[in-house]
Design an enzyme around this catalytic site. Structure first.
Site, PDB file in Angstrom:
ATOM      1  N   ASP A 181      26.722  10.463  33.823  1.00 53.10           N
ATOM      2  CA  ASP A 181      26.226  10.086  32.506  1.00 53.10           C
ATOM      3  C   ASP A 181      25.165   9.010  32.690  1.00 53.10           C
ATOM      4  O   ASP A 181      25.345   8.070  33.478  1.00 53.10           O
ATOM      5  CB  ASP A 181      27.377   9.569  31.641  1.00 53.10           C
ATOM      6  CG  ASP A 181      26.918   9.254  30.229  1.00 53.10           C
ATOM      7  OD1 ASP A 181      26.758   8.064  29.922  1.00 53.10           O
ATOM      8  OD2 ASP A 181      26.723  10.183  29.451  1.00 53.10           O
ATOM      9  N   ILE A 182      24.038   9.140  31.978  1.00 47.39           N
ATOM     10  CA  ILE A 182      22.962   8.157  32.082  1.00 47.39           C
ATOM     11  C   ILE A 182      23.288   6.961  31.208  1.00 47.39           C
ATOM     12  O   ILE A 182      23.485   7.102  29.995  1.00 47.39           O
ATOM     13  CB  ILE A 182      21.614   8.776  31.672  1.00 47.39           C
ATOM     14  CG1 ILE A 182      21.298   9.981  32.574  1.00 47.39           C
ATOM     15  CG2 ILE A 182      20.492   7.743  31.757  1.00 47.39           C
ATOM     16  CD1 ILE A 182      20.077  10.764  32.153  1.00 47.39           C
ATOM     17  N   ASP A 241      23.201  13.792  27.507  1.00 51.78           N
ATOM     18  CA  ASP A 241      22.688  13.157  28.718  1.00 51.78           C
ATOM     19  C   ASP A 241      23.719  13.180  29.848  1.00 51.78           C
ATOM     20  O   ASP A 241      23.584  12.461  30.831  1.00 51.78           O
ATOM     21  CB  ASP A 241      22.270  11.711  28.420  1.00 51.78           C
ATOM     22  CG  ASP A 241      23.439  10.868  27.932  1.00 51.78           C
ATOM     23  OD1 ASP A 241      24.182  11.346  27.063  1.00 51.78           O
ATOM     24  OD2 ASP A 241      23.604   9.743  28.434  1.00 51.78           O
TER      25      ASP A 241
END
Length: 362
Positions: free
Chosen positions: A192-193, A236
């Site tokens: 996950d960003i 994302d």
């Protein structure tokens, strides 16, 4: 009475000869009117020269009979005599056998065409090979249509392989059994960003999508490099797995190496403010079920407790860190460096001892 019999025989003989003449005339007319090229080569003479070509041969090749009679028909091959079909043709001629081949030939004006040639031997009463008869057809339109169809099939295949793993694509084609399969052991990665939700408020949707596409494209290349199956992206978040759809013993190592590479790769991207991105990564190893369900918009996905735990490893992790379970560490501890994070509460699992993957042992 005898005179009548002789006259009858004579008249019958005349009628027979007339019938034969008419048959020969019809045969010659049929050959001349044929839409396929017909050639006859003399097998008794060196180099098997042509002794007859019909009008269709002239229309197909552009050569008149005066230009080709007395020559071997290999002139149609131009300079390209390395075709596999040429070897097949030569072998059939040497053996005095029938054969049908497809050759790339050239007309008098140099334009290429695909020639489907059927060659048949003719033997005399003493079983001696005397001639070859060749029947040829210009099948260029058919070949072009087949090539166009093959290109479209290849495009469809590539598109399908971008959606589903190859073994699943093959299974879908053959409709063999269920498309869900259990794997005793696989390693799952979620990434996950960090801060992407806040970033979305600072960029236009198109700019955000373009940035996300660049990042995930790099991750896709890493997945391909390490033999890992990308499952999907959710916003994302990036999900991948190793050890399926074809089982292997190096799934944990492949995922660990990809996770470390992802940490390095994300450094090349920056926010509009010039800050570098960070990612949270969670990894777990265990039993999963993988496959395709439903009847529309196929998607290859994973199910099972091991998948849920891997997702929890990501969501409970820290920016810039790779959090792994004890199950994954156990399979990697001889090759990779870990730091114990300690006991944390994992939703749906209670307290678990987890670890940070730091790097690979030298």
């Amino acid at each position: 009475m005898a005179h009548d019999v002789t006259g009858s025989n004579w008249r019958g003989s005349q009628a027979y000869r007339k019938g034969v003449q008419e048959t020969v005339k019809l045969r010659d007319q049929a050959i001349a009117a044929s839409s396929v090229g017909i050639v006859i080569a003399d097998a008794r003479l060196p180099d098997m020269p042509l002794i007859y070509v019909n009008p269709a041969f002239e229309r197909i090749t552009g050569y008149s009979d005066a230009e080709v009679l007395g020559y071997n028909c290999r002139f149609l091959q131009g300079k390209d005599t390395s075709q596999p079909a040429v070897d097949q043709l030569r072998a059939a001629i040497k053996a005095g056998e029938n054969c049908t081949v497809t050759l790339l030939n050239y007309r008098k004006d140099g334009t290429p065409f695909w020639n489907e040639l059927t060659l048949s031997p003719i033997y005399d009463d003493g079983n001696n090979l005397t001639h070859f008869v060749g029947i040829q057809s210009d099948i260029s339109d058919r070949i072009k249509a087949e090539q166009a169809l093959r290109l479209e099939q290849e495009k469809s295949e590539r598109l399908l392989l971008n959606i589903l793993p190859k073994p699943i694509v093959d299974q879908l084609k053959q409709f063999e059994g269920s498309l869900a399969q259990q794997f005793t052991e696989a390693t799952i990665l979620f990434a996950d960003i960090v801060g992407f939700t806040q970033l979305s408020a600072q960029m236009s949707p198109l700019e955000l999508l373009n940035l996300l596409n660049q990042i995930f494209s790099v991750f896709d290349k890493l997945a391909e490099k390490h033999g890992i199956e990308k499952i999907k992206t959710i916003g994302d978040a990036y999900m991948a797995v190793a050890g399926l759809p074809v089982a292997n013993d190096h799934h944990a190592e492949a995922i660990a190496q990809m996770a470390l590479d992802m940490q390095q790769a994300i450094q090349q991207f920056k926010t509009p403010q010039g800050e570098r991105f960070q990612i949270r990564i969670g990894i777990n190893t265990g039993l999963v079920v993988a496959g395709v369900i439903g009847i529309k918009k196929f998607s290859y996905d994973l199910w099972g407790d091991a998948v849920n735990v891997a997702s929890r490893m990501e969501s409970s992790g820290l920016p810039g860190k790779i959090q792994v379970t004890a199950a994954t560490k156990e399979r990697l501890q001889d090759k990779y460096i870990f730091e114990q994070r300690g006991v944390i509460a994992v939703k749906g699992k209670g307290e678990m001892i987890n670890y940070w993957l730091v790097g690979k042992q030298k």
